[in-house]
Motif scaffolding. Structure first.
Motif, PDB file in Angstrom:
ATOM      1  N   LEU A   1      39.914   4.114  11.654  1.00  0.00           N
ATOM      2  CA  LEU A   1      38.890   2.860  12.276  1.00  0.00           C
ATOM      3  C   LEU A   1      39.368   1.567  11.465  1.00  0.00           C
ATOM      4  O   LEU A   1      39.209   0.678  11.604  1.00  0.00           O
ATOM      5  CB  LEU A   1      37.461   3.094  11.642  1.00  0.00           C
ATOM      6  CG  LEU A   1      36.743   4.294  12.354  1.00  0.00           C
ATOM      7  CD1 LEU A   1      35.494   4.439  11.763  1.00  0.00           C
ATOM      8  CD2 LEU A   1      36.722   3.876  13.756  1.00  0.00           C
TER       9      LEU A   1
ATOM     10  N   ARG B   1      34.358   7.525  21.351  1.00  0.00           N
ATOM     11  CA  ARG B   1      33.988   6.300  20.725  1.00  0.00           C
ATOM     12  C   ARG B   1      35.196   5.558  19.856  1.00  0.00           C
ATOM     13  O   ARG B   1      35.294   4.737  19.856  1.00  0.00           O
ATOM     14  CB  ARG B   1      32.688   6.769  19.642  1.00  0.00           C
ATOM     15  CG  ARG B   1      32.280   5.656  18.871  1.00  0.00           C
ATOM     16  CD  ARG B   1      30.898   4.945  19.177  1.00  0.00           C
ATOM     17  NE  ARG B   1      30.368   4.303  18.067  1.00  0.00           N
ATOM     18  CZ  ARG B   1      30.085   3.033  18.395  1.00  0.00           C
ATOM     19  NH1 ARG B   1      30.469   2.301  19.355  1.00  0.00           N
ATOM     20  NH2 ARG B   1      29.505   2.254  17.179  1.00  0.00           N
ATOM     21  N   LEU B   2      35.909   6.623  19.297  1.00  0.00           N
ATOM     22  CA  LEU B   2      37.011   6.133  18.724  1.00  0.00           C
ATOM     23  C   LEU B   2      38.250   5.475  19.564  1.00  0.00           C
ATOM     24  O   LEU B   2      38.753   4.635  19.219  1.00  0.00           O
ATOM     25  CB  LEU B   2      37.724   7.271  17.765  1.00  0.00           C
ATOM     26  CG  LEU B   2      36.850   8.195  16.643  1.00  0.00           C
ATOM     27  CD1 LEU B   2      37.657   9.312  16.255  1.00  0.00           C
ATOM     28  CD2 LEU B   2      36.551   7.045  15.648  1.00  0.00           C
TER      29      LEU B   2
ATOM     30  N   GLU C   1      37.243   3.966  22.198  1.00  0.00           N
ATOM     31  CA  GLU C   1      36.847   2.576  22.570  1.00  0.00           C
ATOM     32  C   GLU C   1      37.199   1.578  21.516  1.00  0.00           C
ATOM     33  O   GLU C   1      37.536   0.663  21.762  1.00  0.00           O
ATOM     34  CB  GLU C   1      35.483   2.663  22.699  1.00  0.00           C
ATOM     35  CG  GLU C   1      35.105   3.403  24.228  1.00  0.00           C
ATOM     36  CD  GLU C   1      33.613   3.575  24.234  1.00  0.00           C
ATOM     37  OE1 GLU C   1      32.860   2.841  23.331  1.00  0.00           O
ATOM     38  OE2 GLU C   1      32.995   4.301  24.887  1.00  0.00           O
ATOM     39  N   ALA C   2      37.150   2.266  20.200  1.00  0.00           N
ATOM     40  CA  ALA C   2      37.356   1.120  19.030  1.00  0.00           C
ATOM     41  C   ALA C   2      38.821   0.986  18.758  1.00  0.00           C
ATOM     42  O   ALA C   2      39.342   0.083  18.025  1.00  0.00           O
ATOM     43  CB  ALA C   2      36.740   1.527  17.873  1.00  0.00           C
TER      44      ALA C   2
ATOM     45  N   ARG D   1      41.053  -2.543  18.705  1.00  0.00           N
ATOM     46  CA  ARG D   1      40.567  -3.483  17.887  1.00  0.00           C
ATOM     47  C   ARG D   1      39.818  -2.678  16.845  1.00  0.00           C
ATOM     48  O   ARG D   1      38.686  -2.398  16.886  1.00  0.00           O
ATOM     49  CB  ARG D   1      39.607  -4.444  18.776  1.00  0.00           C
ATOM     50  CG  ARG D   1      40.300  -5.138  19.642  1.00  0.00           C
ATOM     51  CD  ARG D   1      39.299  -6.205  20.370  1.00  0.00           C
ATOM     52  NE  ARG D   1      38.900  -7.271  19.338  1.00  0.00           N
ATOM     53  CZ  ARG D   1      37.834  -8.008  19.434  1.00  0.00           C
ATOM     54  NH1 ARG D   1      36.924  -7.723  20.528  1.00  0.00           N
ATOM     55  NH2 ARG D   1      37.295  -8.605  18.588  1.00  0.00           N
ATOM     56  N   PRO D   2      40.531  -2.181  15.678  1.00  0.00           N
ATOM     57  CA  PRO D   2      39.917  -1.436  14.831  1.00  0.00           C
ATOM     58  C   PRO D   2      38.488  -1.845  14.246  1.00  0.00           C
ATOM     59  O   PRO D   2      39.042  -3.091  13.638  1.00  0.00           O
ATOM     60  CB  PRO D   2      41.099  -0.722  14.030  1.00  0.00           C
ATOM     61  CG  PRO D   2      42.174  -1.047  14.792  1.00  0.00           C
ATOM     62  CD  PRO D   2      41.827  -2.059  15.671  1.00  0.00           C
ATOM     63  N   PRO D   3      37.423  -1.518  14.006  1.00  0.00           N
ATOM     64  CA  PRO D   3      36.309  -2.149  13.591  1.00  0.00           C
ATOM     65  C   PRO D   3      36.458  -2.445  11.910  1.00  0.00           C
ATOM     66  O   PRO D   3      35.604  -3.357  11.424  1.00  0.00           O
ATOM     67  CB  PRO D   3      35.183  -1.573  13.758  1.00  0.00           C
ATOM     68  CG  PRO D   3      35.620   0.047  13.990  1.00  0.00           C
ATOM     69  CD  PRO D   3      37.345  -0.119  14.534  1.00  0.00           C
TER      70      PRO D   3
ATOM     71  N   ARG E   1      30.641  -2.096   4.356  1.00  0.00           N
ATOM     72  CA  ARG E   1      30.359  -1.479   5.666  1.00  0.00           C
ATOM     73  C   ARG E   1      29.693  -0.098   5.749  1.00  0.00           C
ATOM     74  O   ARG E   1      30.045   0.576   4.732  1.00  0.00           O
ATOM     75  CB  ARG E   1      31.719  -1.672   6.623  1.00  0.00           C
ATOM     76  CG  ARG E   1      32.515  -2.917   6.642  1.00  0.00           C
ATOM     77  CD  ARG E   1      31.778  -4.136   7.666  1.00  0.00           C
ATOM     78  NE  ARG E   1      31.545  -3.639   8.998  1.00  0.00           N
ATOM     79  CZ  ARG E   1      32.597  -3.821   9.803  1.00  0.00           C
ATOM     80  NH1 ARG E   1      33.727  -4.211   9.599  1.00  0.00           N
ATOM     81  NH2 ARG E   1      32.393  -3.229  11.151  1.00  0.00           N
TER      82      ARG E   1
ATOM     83  N   GLU F   1      29.114   6.861  14.326  1.00  0.00           N
ATOM     84  CA  GLU F   1      28.324   5.492  14.360  1.00  0.00           C
ATOM     85  C   GLU F   1      28.915   4.792  13.378  1.00  0.00           C
ATOM     86  O   GLU F   1      29.257   5.226  12.180  1.00  0.00           O
ATOM     87  CB  GLU F   1      26.865   5.674  14.297  1.00  0.00           C
ATOM     88  CG  GLU F   1      26.010   6.255  15.303  1.00  0.00           C
ATOM     89  CD  GLU F   1      26.259   5.520  16.659  1.00  0.00           C
ATOM     90  OE1 GLU F   1      26.192   4.068  16.428  1.00  0.00           O
ATOM     91  OE2 GLU F   1      26.368   6.142  17.611  1.00  0.00           O
TER      92      GLU F   1
ATOM     93  N   ASP G   1      28.681  -2.706  13.849  1.00  0.00           N
ATOM     94  CA  ASP G   1      29.376  -3.427  14.823  1.00  0.00           C
ATOM     95  C   ASP G   1      29.723  -5.122  14.541  1.00  0.00           C
ATOM     96  O   ASP G   1      29.727  -5.779  15.001  1.00  0.00           O
ATOM     97  CB  ASP G   1      28.742  -3.547  15.972  1.00  0.00           C
ATOM     98  CG  ASP G   1      29.115  -2.237  16.721  1.00  0.00           C
ATOM     99  OD1 ASP G   1      29.942  -1.245  16.617  1.00  0.00           O
ATOM    100  OD2 ASP G   1      27.976  -1.614  17.631  1.00  0.00           O
TER     101      ASP G   1
END
Length: 187
Positions: A45, A65-66, A68-69, A72-74, A110, A130, A133
């Motif tokens: 992430l 989900r990974l 999708e992220a 642009r690593p959150p 975070r 989860e 965001d």
């Protein structure tokens, strides 16, 4: 004199006792599976590891989900490298581990939550992920900006009053309850 004498002492004591390895070292301890997985997930992430490194560790919706992220690593930061600040877990009735983690990046925190399920091959796999965001994260302790009409002295405005969200922002109810219980217990 016999040069081929029988060995009576091992590296850390009499033959057959003590751990093998370099003399004077303690046996290596490994972290619990939820902590090891949290570190691996944080590396993905934050952009330090590619998403496909989670192929054998994440299944279904968690892997989606990974992905999708991924672009642009959150948890990527330009100034600070994210670090696992706190990690805890609760075992659910089905035997799954409900894990929550607080990630520190400089003076920001975070939130991250995931579920680990043990398969028939006894390997742990992530079935849900989860994370908050937030674009920048939540600032740590420091002065609270005053807003009109302002809260009572010494109290920080909550998210409902336009204040900053806590580290549990973006978590489901189970992970939020686990985080709250650990915070109240002083862990």
């Amino acid at each position: 004199m016999n040069t081929r004498a029988r060995r009576t002492r091992g590296p850390s004591g009499p033959a057959g006792t003590g751990p093998r390895g370099r003399a004077g070292t303690a046996p290596r301890r490994t972290a619990p599976p939820h902590v090891l997985f949290a570190e691996r997930l944080l590396a993905v992430l934050s952009g330090d590891r590619p998403v496909h490194s989670m192929l054998g560790y994440a299944a279904g919706e968690a892997y989606d989900r990974l992905v999708e992220a991924g672009p642009r690593p959150p948890f990527r930061s330009t100034r600070w490298r994210p670090a696992l600040h706190r990690c805890g877990c609760r075992r659910s009735e089905g035997g799954a581990l409900e894990v929550f983690a607080i990630v520190a990046t400089g003076d920001s925190f975070r939130a991250l939550a995931f579920r680990l399920v043990q398969g028939p091959d006894l390997r742990w796999r992530c079935s849900a992920v989860e994370f908050d965001d937030l674009a920048e994260g939540v600032r740590g302790p420091g002065p609270v900006p005053r807003t009109a009409p302002g809260p009572a002295r010494g109290r920080e405005p909550g998210p409902e009053a336009g204040g900053r969200p806590g580290p549990e922002a973006g978590l489901d109810a189970g992970a939020r309850a686990g985080l709250k219980a650990d915070t109240l217990a002083g862990r």
